[in-house]
Design an enzyme around this catalytic site. Structure first.
Site, PDB file in Angstrom:
ATOM      1  CB  CYS A  20       1.596   1.858  -6.181  1.00  0.00           C
ATOM      2  SG  CYS A  20       1.920   0.753  -7.688  1.00  0.00           S
ATOM      3  CG  ASN A  35      -6.059  -0.148  -7.241  1.00  0.00           C
ATOM      4  OD1 ASN A  35      -4.798  -0.538  -7.442  1.00  0.00           O
ATOM      5  ND2 ASN A  35      -6.219  -0.302  -5.950  1.00  0.00           N
ATOM      6  NE  ARG A  63      -6.483  -2.050  -1.495  1.00  0.00           N
ATOM      7  CZ  ARG A  63      -6.371  -1.410  -0.695  1.00  0.00           C
ATOM      8  NH1 ARG A  63      -7.269  -1.171   0.400  1.00  0.00           N
ATOM      9  NH2 ARG A  63      -5.372  -0.310  -0.641  1.00  0.00           N
ATOM     10  CD  GLN A  88      -1.680  -0.827  -9.386  1.00  0.00           C
ATOM     11  OE1 GLN A  88      -0.789  -1.458  -9.807  1.00  0.00           O
ATOM     12  NE2 GLN A  88      -2.617  -1.717  -9.077  1.00  0.00           N
ATOM     13  CB  CYS A  97       1.742  -6.866  -6.868  1.00  0.00           C
ATOM     14  SG  CYS A  97       1.246  -5.682  -5.476  1.00  0.00           S
ATOM     15  N   GLY A  98       4.783  -4.661  -6.515  1.00  0.00           N
ATOM     16  CA  GLY A  98       6.011  -4.346  -5.431  1.00  0.00           C
ATOM     17  C   GLY A  98       5.738  -4.518  -4.043  1.00  0.00           C
TER      18      GLY A  98
HETATM   19  N1  LIG Z   1      -3.521  -2.893  -5.679  1.00  0.00           N
HETATM   20  C1  LIG Z   1      -2.797  -2.231  -4.682  1.00  0.00           C
HETATM   21  C2  LIG Z   1      -2.011  -1.005  -5.266  1.00  0.00           C
HETATM   22  C3  LIG Z   1      -0.834  -1.294  -6.121  1.00  0.00           C
HETATM   23  C4  LIG Z   1       0.135  -2.214  -5.686  1.00  0.00           C
HETATM   24  C5  LIG Z   1       1.096  -2.125  -6.897  1.00  0.00           C
HETATM   25  N2  LIG Z   1       1.104  -2.777  -7.991  1.00  0.00           N
HETATM   26  C6  LIG Z   1       2.533  -2.416  -6.326  1.00  0.00           C
HETATM   27  O1  LIG Z   1       3.381  -2.750  -6.873  1.00  0.00           O
HETATM   28  O2  LIG Z   1       2.779  -2.369  -5.058  1.00  0.00           O
HETATM   29  C7  LIG Z   1      -3.951  -1.576  -3.549  1.00  0.00           C
HETATM   30  O3  LIG Z   1      -4.872  -1.489  -3.683  1.00  0.00           O
HETATM   31  O4  LIG Z   1      -3.177  -1.780  -2.319  1.00  0.00           O
END
Ligand SMILES: N[C@@H](CCC[C@H](N)C(=O)O)C(=O)O
Length: 292
Positions: A79, A70, A216, A52, A224-225
């Site tokens: 994110c 992304n 995604r 990201q 992924c948080g």
């Molecule tokens: N891929 C996600 C956005 C990113 C999430 C991230 N890595 C996190 O740490 O929350 C999307 O498209 O919603």
């Protein structure tokens, strides 16, 4: 001669949150909005590779407005790991310990609790189908039908939003589900018109969950948080976990607390600065088509 890109030579911070690769670019004071093609070109260069990209813009009511990309060029309104990285970046060199940040999904408060650790108030989870968003209303967002081998009963998956969409599949053994096989198909589950992040969660006990995530727009990441937040909330709603839970991802551990007083989700975890760099002086984005 083509005009130089406003991003030529632009500085960035290459960071990570539990191995989730984050690039931070501070565009405050400038008009430029990174295009999907530019985001893909930045991600394609190993020196500025990211899962990201957090692009900071001016905000009248917060330290920054974050545009989140992304690596396929698509946008997200949330994110978690990237927000901790931004909080670190704004707080370094004597900057504020607490910072208010804005995204398309609303305002977030982040607090540095030590040199490389911070807590972000990720706001309340969303269950309304229009807010997640889902393609239509569902009788029970904690009983989403998912086609996975070995599942004998429907209703083991939850759909919810953390500013971005999440599908959380509770499985007996998360290692037995291959992300590369099931992730891309579930990312495009017809219930999610804007695609979804996909989690495979294995509850070890009321305070501890194992998690792997297909993101995604980015594929398999080490952490992924927002998925950790969504998983904790879904497990708590199912009566499987307490209000504070440790989530173990391939890149490390996040602590997620779902606060009873206001329903906000608090995410605590580390960040790391890997290097500071600049985009090439001849940076240009190729004419690649935008992500679907
Ligand atoms: N891929 C996600 C956005 C990113 C999430 C991230 N890595 C996190 O740490 O929350 C999307 O498209 O919603």
């Amino acid at each position: 001669m083509a005009a130089a890109s406003p991003l030529a030579g632009f500085p960035f911070l290459k960071m990570n949150g539990l191995g989730n690769e984050i690039l931070v670019m501070d565009l405050r004071g400038r008009d430029h909005v990174i295009t999907p093609a530019e985001a893909r070109a930045i991600a394609a260069d190993p020196r500025s590779r990211f899962d990201q990209l957090m692009a900071l813009h001016d905000s009248p009511s917060a330290a920054a407005f974050m545009r989140i990309y992304n690596n396929d060029g698509s946008a997200s309104a949330a994110c978690g790991n990237g927000t901790r990285c931004v909080a670190w970046a704004l707080g370094r060199d004597g900057g504020p310990e607490r910072v208010r940040l804005e995204t398309a999904a609303g305002a977030l408060e982040a607090q540095r609790i030590s040199e490389a650790r911070s807590t972000v108030d990720m706001g309340p989870p969303r269950f309304d189908w229009r807010e997640i968003p889902l393609a239509h209303a569902v009788a029970d967002p904690d009983a989403v039908a998912v086609d996975l081998p070995g599942w004998t009963a429907p209703g083991l998956a939850s759909a919810l939003g953390m500013g971005n969409p999440h599908l959380v599949c509770f499985v007996p053994d998360q290692q037995s589900y291959d992300l590369a096989t099931h992730g891309p198909a579930l990312e495009r589950h017809p219930l999610f018109p804007q695609r979804t992040n996909v989690s495979f969660a294995q509850v070890l006990d009321r305070g501890h969950i194992l998690l792997r995530v297909w993101e995604r727009g980015a594929g398999p990441t080490l952490a992924c948080g927002t998925a950790a937040c969504a998983t904790a909330v879904a497990a708590i709603r199912r009566g499987l976990a307490d209000r504070e839970v440790a989530i173990d991802l391939p890149g490390g551990q996040l602590t997620i607390a779902w606060r009873e007083s206001d329903g906000h989700v608090l995410m605590t975890g580390p960040t790391e600065l890997e290097w500071e760099g600049r985009l090439p002086d001849d940076f240009a984005a190729g004419p690649t088509p935008d992500a679907a």
